[in-house]
Design a protein around this motif. Structure first.
Motif, PDB file in Angstrom:
ATOM      1  N   TRP A   1      -7.904   2.929  19.272  1.00 48.66           N
ATOM      2  CA  TRP A   1      -7.600   2.296  17.874  1.00 48.66           C
ATOM      3  C   TRP A   1      -7.865   3.253  16.767  1.00 48.66           C
ATOM      4  N   HIS A   2      -7.307   3.311  15.668  1.00 46.05           N
ATOM      5  CA  HIS A   2      -7.407   4.229  14.557  1.00 46.05           C
ATOM      6  C   HIS A   2      -7.407   3.419  13.272  1.00 46.05           C
ATOM      7  N   LEU A   3      -8.246   3.830  12.187  1.00 49.54           N
ATOM      8  CA  LEU A   3      -7.972   3.226  11.095  1.00 49.54           C
ATOM      9  C   LEU A   3      -6.619   4.149  10.213  1.00 49.54           C
ATOM     10  N   ASP A   4      -5.750   3.345   9.688  1.00 50.56           N
ATOM     11  CA  ASP A   4      -4.726   3.917   9.126  1.00 50.56           C
ATOM     12  C   ASP A   4      -5.253   4.288   7.645  1.00 50.56           C
ATOM     13  N   LEU A   5      -5.801   5.574   7.472  1.00 52.94           N
ATOM     14  CA  LEU A   5      -6.402   5.709   5.969  1.00 52.94           C
ATOM     15  C   LEU A   5      -5.318   6.044   4.868  1.00 52.94           C
ATOM     16  N   GLY A   6      -4.032   6.270   5.366  1.00 53.15           N
ATOM     17  CA  GLY A   6      -2.878   6.406   4.546  1.00 53.15           C
ATOM     18  C   GLY A   6      -2.745   5.017   4.106  1.00 53.15           C
ATOM     19  N   ALA A   7      -2.677   4.051   4.972  1.00 53.58           N
ATOM     20  CA  ALA A   7      -2.237   2.624   4.571  1.00 53.58           C
ATOM     21  C   ALA A   7      -3.352   2.274   3.722  1.00 53.58           C
ATOM     22  N   LEU A   8      -4.382   2.479   4.061  1.00 54.59           N
ATOM     23  CA  LEU A   8      -5.664   1.899   3.331  1.00 54.59           C
ATOM     24  C   LEU A   8      -5.500   2.462   1.741  1.00 54.59           C
ATOM     25  N   GLU A   9      -5.315   3.683   1.729  1.00 52.25           N
ATOM     26  CA  GLU A   9      -5.355   4.235   0.288  1.00 52.25           C
ATOM     27  C   GLU A   9      -4.230   3.737  -0.289  1.00 52.25           C
ATOM     28  N   ALA A  10      -3.017   3.669   0.265  1.00 51.72           N
ATOM     29  CA  ALA A  10      -1.764   3.094  -0.444  1.00 51.72           C
ATOM     30  C   ALA A  10      -2.203   1.324  -0.799  1.00 51.72           C
ATOM     31  N   THR A  11      -2.844   0.760  -0.180  1.00 49.12           N
ATOM     32  CA  THR A  11      -3.031  -0.499  -0.613  1.00 49.12           C
ATOM     33  C   THR A  11      -4.095  -0.822  -1.755  1.00 49.12           C
ATOM     34  N   VAL A  12      -4.925   0.164  -2.137  1.00 47.74           N
ATOM     35  CA  VAL A  12      -5.887   0.303  -3.320  1.00 47.74           C
ATOM     36  C   VAL A  12      -5.052   0.076  -4.579  1.00 47.74           C
ATOM     37  N   THR A  13      -5.490  -1.020  -5.268  1.00 50.79           N
ATOM     38  CA  THR A  13      -4.867  -1.234  -6.568  1.00 50.79           C
ATOM     39  C   THR A  13      -6.037  -1.039  -7.669  1.00 50.79           C
ATOM     40  N   ASP A  14      -5.605  -1.452  -8.732  1.00 52.76           N
ATOM     41  CA  ASP A  14      -6.883  -1.425  -9.807  1.00 52.76           C
ATOM     42  C   ASP A  14      -7.556  -2.681  -9.899  1.00 52.76           C
ATOM     43  N   ARG A  15      -7.171  -3.544  -9.058  1.00 55.17           N
ATOM     44  CA  ARG A  15      -8.176  -4.798  -8.929  1.00 55.17           C
ATOM     45  C   ARG A  15      -8.855  -4.478  -7.724  1.00 55.17           C
ATOM     46  N   THR A  16      -8.808  -3.395  -6.811  1.00 56.09           N
ATOM     47  CA  THR A  16      -9.804  -3.509  -5.437  1.00 56.09           C
ATOM     48  C   THR A  16     -11.210  -3.194  -5.874  1.00 56.09           C
ATOM     49  N   ARG A  17     -12.023  -3.611  -5.229  1.00 57.26           N
ATOM     50  CA  ARG A  17     -13.488  -3.436  -5.561  1.00 57.26           C
ATOM     51  C   ARG A  17     -14.000  -2.810  -4.189  1.00 57.26           C
ATOM     52  N   ALA A  18     -13.829  -3.455  -2.849  1.00 58.27           N
ATOM     53  CA  ALA A  18     -14.699  -2.894  -1.941  1.00 58.27           C
ATOM     54  C   ALA A  18     -13.575  -2.822  -0.645  1.00 58.27           C
ATOM     55  N   VAL A  19     -13.997  -2.186   0.357  1.00 52.41           N
ATOM     56  CA  VAL A  19     -13.272  -2.075   1.582  1.00 52.41           C
ATOM     57  C   VAL A  19     -14.426  -2.575   2.753  1.00 52.41           C
ATOM     58  N   VAL A  20     -13.469  -3.324   3.800  1.00 51.25           N
ATOM     59  CA  VAL A  20     -14.732  -3.877   4.625  1.00 51.25           C
ATOM     60  C   VAL A  20     -14.118  -3.064   6.082  1.00 51.25           C
TER      61      VAL A  20
ATOM     62  N   PRO B   1     -18.620  -1.659  15.869  1.00 52.05           N
ATOM     63  CA  PRO B   1     -17.265  -1.696  16.413  1.00 52.05           C
ATOM     64  C   PRO B   1     -16.550  -2.963  16.056  1.00 52.05           C
ATOM     65  N   ASN B   2     -15.078  -2.986  15.833  1.00 50.87           N
ATOM     66  CA  ASN B   2     -14.331  -4.088  15.331  1.00 50.87           C
ATOM     67  C   ASN B   2     -14.265  -4.945  16.461  1.00 50.87           C
ATOM     68  N   ASN B   3     -14.291  -6.342  15.906  1.00 50.03           N
ATOM     69  CA  ASN B   3     -13.795  -7.461  16.834  1.00 50.03           C
ATOM     70  C   ASN B   3     -12.590  -7.994  16.540  1.00 50.03           C
ATOM     71  N   PRO B   4     -11.692  -8.107  17.531  1.00 56.68           N
ATOM     72  CA  PRO B   4     -11.905  -7.909  18.909  1.00 56.68           C
ATOM     73  C   PRO B   4     -11.299  -6.582  19.585  1.00 56.68           C
ATOM     74  N   THR B   5     -10.971  -5.548  18.663  1.00 59.70           N
ATOM     75  CA  THR B   5     -10.432  -4.310  19.350  1.00 59.70           C
ATOM     76  C   THR B   5     -11.576  -3.358  19.997  1.00 59.70           C
ATOM     77  N   GLY B   6     -12.705  -3.646  19.673  1.00 61.95           N
ATOM     78  CA  GLY B   6     -13.925  -2.877  20.200  1.00 61.95           C
ATOM     79  C   GLY B   6     -13.953  -1.467  19.493  1.00 61.95           C
ATOM     80  N   HIS B   7     -13.064  -1.304  18.511  1.00 63.00           N
ATOM     81  CA  HIS B   7     -12.967   0.187  17.895  1.00 63.00           C
ATOM     82  C   HIS B   7     -14.221   0.396  17.128  1.00 63.00           C
ATOM     83  N   PHE B   8     -14.781   1.635  17.552  1.00 62.72           N
ATOM     84  CA  PHE B   8     -15.823   1.950  16.776  1.00 62.72           C
ATOM     85  C   PHE B   8     -15.402   3.109  15.893  1.00 62.72           C
ATOM     86  N   LEU B   9     -15.614   3.508  14.575  1.00 62.95           N
ATOM     87  CA  LEU B   9     -14.926   4.365  13.877  1.00 62.95           C
ATOM     88  C   LEU B   9     -15.520   5.654  14.298  1.00 62.95           C
TER      89      LEU B   9
END
Ligand SMILES: Cc1ncc(COP(=O)(O)O)c(C=O)c1O
Length: 386
Positions: A144-163, A167-175
């Motif tokens: 599994w990979h974090l899609d950092l491009g998609a993440l940045e593209a989703t940020v708007t001027d109302r975005t305050r935090a990223v969760v 590791p992720n549940n249920p994928t088990g993905h460790f950053l």
């Protein structure tokens, strides 16, 4: 009476409705989804747990909005990485920690970015605080990979935090270490706080070499970082109701002061949970070891049953308590799970329950007692045979 529009429709989904009906009829169910550790056959040191909850100090009411200093010191020692009692605030659960952090960081209508697929509570935890959860899809390519491009593209001027969940549940993905560096850099650049849910961090299974074992290993992150955890996974004691937030990075002291103000409005952590925390954390390593043995045993059972199977495979499990199975997407996962339940009495979660995109994924809990796990898997494989 008009209820808040923040609430969902409260009718059960089709799978839950079928399950309730079958149980009412007395049908035996092979549940492969159970993640309540207190019903999975682990051996708890009962006398010690009960003694820890009977500490005489609980007879006095002497609240500290951050949580008792003794409990916080024990939690800081559990984490290591130079964490101090003063870096922590106690909560009654991780869910409550999210609620406090969302109140701390955002105004009504603001946005938080949440991982997808992931823990299905984020949308509601955000919505109940008047916020909008914006999912950011991770993708699977060997791992599994974090899609950092998609993440940045989703940020708007109302975005305050990223969760993120590590590791992720249920994928088990460790950053990975590079994902962490890029993510904290992005949050610093865009003025965002980073919430890292590490409730499963003690359960690494098939680790890639560059995994971020814990966000607390970064002593000086460039953005505000809040790490969430709790006894529900650290000591497999969800009923004790003790979670915590560790704050690191810019503004951590001011954030903890404001969090203490918020927590002071509720004072929801019981005196007995706080008094028991040091003793329960001392018992926790042996309890976690039982869980790790269970996870490995079930993975070995799964691998031996999957050998030579054309219709079912599994994804790697970097960590956590779940495994993702892949099946041919000849029909919807929900419909398949429902049929499996009704005809074979086996309960699995469809991938859509955790927002896995498309069809072809089932999610099983690796906490399932091994005999039941093996029986349920055999029935699942039989149901998949053409
Ligand atoms: C990612 C994640 N965070 C938090 C929790 C729940 O923690 P708590 O019992 O402390 O609210 C869970 C429970 O499964 C989880 O999967």
């Amino acid at each position: 009476m008009r209820l808040s529009s923040r609430l969902p429709g409260l009718e059960p989904n089709a799978l839950s409705a079928s399950l309730a009906k079958l149980r009412a009829e007395g049908r035996e169910i092979l549940d492969l989804t159970g993640s309540n550790p207190t019903t999975c056959g682990f051996t708890y040191p009962e006398a010690e747990i009960l003694a820890s909850l009977a500490d005489p100090t609980v007879l006095a009411y002497d609240p500290d909005a951050r949580g008792s200093a003794t409990a916080r010191a024990a939690i800081a020692a559990h984490h290591g990485h130079s964490l101090q009692a003063d870096d922590l605030l106690l909560t009654a659960s991780t869910s409550e920690a999210y609620g406090l952090l969302f109140k701390l960081l955002a105004d009504s209508g603001d946005e938080v970015l949440v991982p997808s697929p992931s823990y299905p509570l984020f949308e509601w935890l955000a919505r109940l605080e008047g916020l909008v959860a914006r999912p950011v899809q991770s993708y699977f390519h060997d791992r599994w990979h974090l899609d950092l491009g998609a993440l940045e593209a989703t940020v708007t001027d109302r975005t305050r935090a990223v969760v993120v969940v590590n590791p992720n549940n249920p994928t088990g993905h460790f950053l990975s270490q590079p994902e962490w560096a890029a993510l904290t850099g992005l949050c610093a650049r865009r003025g965002l706080a980073l919430l890292v849910d590490e409730v499963f961090a003690d359960y690494a299974l098939e680790p890639p070499p560059n995994r971020l074992a814990t966000a607390l290993a970064d002593l000086t992150p460039p953005c505000p970082v809040f790490v969430l955890s709790g006894l529900s996974k650290v000591a497999i004691l969800p009923q004790v109701k003790l979670g915590w937030i560790a704050a690191r990075g810019p503004g951590a002291a001011a954030s903890l002061e404001a969090l203490a103000f918020l927590a002071d409005q509720y004072l929801s952590v019981s005196a007995s949970a706080q008094a028991a925390a040091p003793a329960l954390l001392a018992l926790a390593p042996a309890l976690r070891e039982q869980v790790r043995t269970r996870l490995r045993t079930n993975l070995a059972i799964l691998d031996s049953l999957l050998m030579g199977q054309a219709h079912l495979s599994r994804l790697p499990v970097e960590g956590g308590w779940s495994v993702l199975l892949r099946r041919p997407a000849v029909d919807g996962d929900q419909a398949f799970a429902q049929r499996l339940l009704e005809f074979s009495g086996v309960l699995v979660h469809p991938g859509s329950f955790f927002d896995l995109p498309g069809d072809g994924h089932l999610v099983l809990s690796l906490l399932t007692p091994p005999t039941r796990f093996e029986q349920g898997l055999a029935a699942l494989l039989a149901a998949l045979r053409p």
